[in-house]
Scaffold this motif. Structure first.
Motif, PDB file in Angstrom:
ATOM      1  N   ALA A  74       5.079   3.598   1.626  1.00  0.00           N
ATOM      2  CA  ALA A  74       6.135   3.969   0.669  1.00  0.00           C
ATOM      3  C   ALA A  74       7.323   4.649   1.339  1.00  0.00           C
ATOM      4  O   ALA A  74       8.358   4.841   0.710  1.00  0.00           O
ATOM      5  CB  ALA A  74       5.568   4.868  -0.438  1.00  0.00           C
ATOM      6  N   ASP A  75       7.175   5.035   2.594  1.00  0.00           N
ATOM      7  CA  ASP A  75       8.308   5.703   3.250  1.00  0.00           C
ATOM      8  C   ASP A  75       9.438   4.732   3.595  1.00  0.00           C
ATOM      9  O   ASP A  75      10.595   4.996   3.288  1.00  0.00           O
ATOM     10  CB  ASP A  75       7.857   6.515   4.484  1.00  0.00           C
TER      11      ASP A  75
ATOM     12  N   THR B 194       2.204  -0.297  -6.460  1.00  0.00           N
ATOM     13  CA  THR B 194       1.062  -0.744  -7.274  1.00  0.00           C
ATOM     14  C   THR B 194       1.404  -2.047  -7.996  1.00  0.00           C
ATOM     15  O   THR B 194       2.582  -2.379  -8.200  1.00  0.00           O
ATOM     16  CB  THR B 194       0.685   0.294  -8.353  1.00  0.00           C
TER      17      THR B 194
ATOM     18  N   HIS C 148       0.837  -1.201   0.000  1.00  0.00           N
ATOM     19  CA  HIS C 148       0.000   0.000   0.000  1.00  0.00           C
ATOM     20  C   HIS C 148       0.879   1.261   0.000  1.00  0.00           C
ATOM     21  O   HIS C 148       1.898   1.304   0.692  1.00  0.00           O
ATOM     22  CB  HIS C 148      -0.899  -0.019   1.240  1.00  0.00           C
ATOM     23  N   PRO C 149       0.442   2.295  -0.732  1.00  0.00           N
ATOM     24  CA  PRO C 149       1.221   3.542  -0.771  1.00  0.00           C
ATOM     25  C   PRO C 149       1.478   4.153   0.611  1.00  0.00           C
ATOM     26  O   PRO C 149       2.416   4.934   0.753  1.00  0.00           O
ATOM     27  CB  PRO C 149       0.336   4.464  -1.624  1.00  0.00           C
ATOM     28  N   MET C 150       0.710   3.786   1.619  1.00  0.00           N
ATOM     29  CA  MET C 150       0.983   4.350   2.945  1.00  0.00           C
ATOM     30  C   MET C 150       2.250   3.765   3.561  1.00  0.00           C
ATOM     31  O   MET C 150       2.724   4.254   4.580  1.00  0.00           O
ATOM     32  CB  MET C 150      -0.217   4.173   3.886  1.00  0.00           C
TER      33      MET C 150
ATOM     34  N   TRP D 292      -7.850  -0.439  -3.652  1.00  0.00           N
ATOM     35  CA  TRP D 292      -8.267   0.911  -4.032  1.00  0.00           C
ATOM     36  C   TRP D 292      -7.926   1.241  -5.480  1.00  0.00           C
ATOM     37  O   TRP D 292      -8.419   2.253  -6.011  1.00  0.00           O
ATOM     38  CB  TRP D 292      -7.545   1.922  -3.129  1.00  0.00           C
ATOM     39  N   ASP D 293      -7.068   0.449  -6.123  1.00  0.00           N
ATOM     40  CA  ASP D 293      -6.444   0.847  -7.396  1.00  0.00           C
ATOM     41  C   ASP D 293      -7.420   0.704  -8.564  1.00  0.00           C
ATOM     42  O   ASP D 293      -7.884  -0.394  -8.848  1.00  0.00           O
ATOM     43  CB  ASP D 293      -5.211  -0.027  -7.621  1.00  0.00           C
TER      44      ASP D 293
END
Lengths: 268, 268
Positions: A141-142, A149, A137-139, A176-177
């Motif tokens: 990405a840190d 994706t 998930h992009p959350m 979500w994508d």
């Protein structure tokens, strides 16, 4: 076919988890490294097979992205060791959480991820072990994954062009994508769809990492995504992978009963 | 040109915020509806302009997606009212957080969002008020926005094909996206880049909503994204929008000093 990740029932030792899964007709198990405890991977594999279960994957390698070159080399050594463990366990697949380093651009982390996986390919082929790129998930990405994706994971798997590299689809990361259906079809067509993980997204979600939901209690369109995965030709296990402080605090045998019922309802 | 969202300094009443922003040479202000307090939008606008500040936007409309048709109609009425307030305030732009309803598929929510914005277009044109579609981070796809990427926002703005509809770029929501540079160029070329919001992504982030970082304290490549936005032809305000329980608990004048210094360092 139903499989469960050991992390889902984290409080249970591996032997108890194996017994409890088998007693409920669960066919497969994905083993997290920390679940081995004092057991050697080989002994764990024997225990699992003796109970009639199949090892679906070993979890988790990766974390290739580091601003420090020495850390990148160490990550490759760590992954080579995990690959030996996976092979000794009898796992056909090592799941890769690819990593990210917030001190550098995501594009740099992505290049390091590609180089890291490339460095593993000769040993993967020798062992007959698949490597599965799991977009997160992009959350995350840190620090956890610069691959956010399924399109990115597909791009990377296709660029690496090895029969030992594919992707792992986890609904929690990807639901979500708007491009999900097309990307599932794409990895199915390319023979890159190596594994399928399910859980649910709770509304509200109270913790970014440890508040995953039981199948059916959240808003992920699990039937729809499951249909896309089936249409893409995937015939492997549906793996339940739930990290949840809420569920870990409960009786794990009752929790397993809930999982089995929820998965039966999903398939009904 | 620097602007600040009133939510950034939530503990300050509007009059104190306006005074504090103006004293630091901040040129613009984006006004959240709850910041009006007892002031009428017109009185608030006069207060702001008297201090030499420009109203950049009114925040926030949207939330068009509801499984219940009556709730969708109510959302349109609410947005029409917000548009009147925005016009009375003298804001050229209403920011739209488009909404999502976890009880229905995201694709259905997206159709309802499109229909909702369409219903506002005649009044937007009559008022001369722009509507800005703000894609939100995928971690908010359950209840806040079914529009999760700039590509989706661009698609929607182009489909609506009105000079009064464009997009709002907030780095917090979009920084992870491998397609970001191309999508910023796309909305710039189409004349759809209406606003630019900045903050930072803290490592670790402890709360999904209220732990945004001060510019420079996180991992968002703000210089890089700012350059893409400039190259896309955007000449408007850079708006600081930070929701943070940590910063709200501190002296807001010192916090504003930190913001001004951080923005100066970003431009240095």
């Amino acid at each position: 076919m139903l499989a469960i990740h050991t992390i889902t029932t984290k409080p249970l030792p591996l032997s108890a988890a194996v017994e409890a899964y088998a007693a409920r007709g669960v066919g497969g198990i994905s083993v997290w490294a920390d679940a081995l405890g004092d057991l050697s991977p080989q002994a764990a594999g024997e225990l699992i097979r003796a109970a009639g279960l199949e090892v679906v994957s070993y979890v988790r390698g990766g974390f290739f992205a580091h601003a420090d070159p020495a850390a990148r080399q160490q990550a490759i050594r760590d992954n080579l060791q995990l690959m030996e463990q996976a092979a000794a366990l009898g796992a056909p697949l090592l799941v890769l959480v690819c990593g990210a380093d917030p001190r550098q651009p995501l594009a740099v982390s992505r290049d390091q991820i590609r180089a890291g996986i490339e460095a593993l390919l000769p040993r993967a082929e020798a062992l007959g072990l698949r490597l599965g790129i799991e977009p997160l998930h992009p959350m995350y990405a840190d620090t956890r994954s610069a691959i956010s994706t399924l399109a990115q994971a597909n791009d990377l798997a296709e660029a690496l062009a090895s029969p030992w590299v594919g992707v792992v689809i986890d609904v929690y990361h990807l639901w979500w994508d708007p491009d999900l259906e097309a990307q599932i079809r794409r990895c199915g067509t390319r023979g890159h769809l190596f594994a399928y993980h399910v859980c649910d997204w709770k509304v509200p979600t109270r913790d970014m990492l440890l508040d995953r939901g039981l199948i059916g209690e959240g808003c992920i369109p699990l039937r729809q995504i499951g249909q896309w995965v089936a249409e893409a030709g995937f015939t492997g296990y549906t793996e339940v992978e739930i990290f949840s402080q809420h569920y870990w605090a409960q009786d794990q045998h009752q929790f397993l009963d809930q999982i089995v019922v929820a998965m039966a309802q999903l398939r009904a």
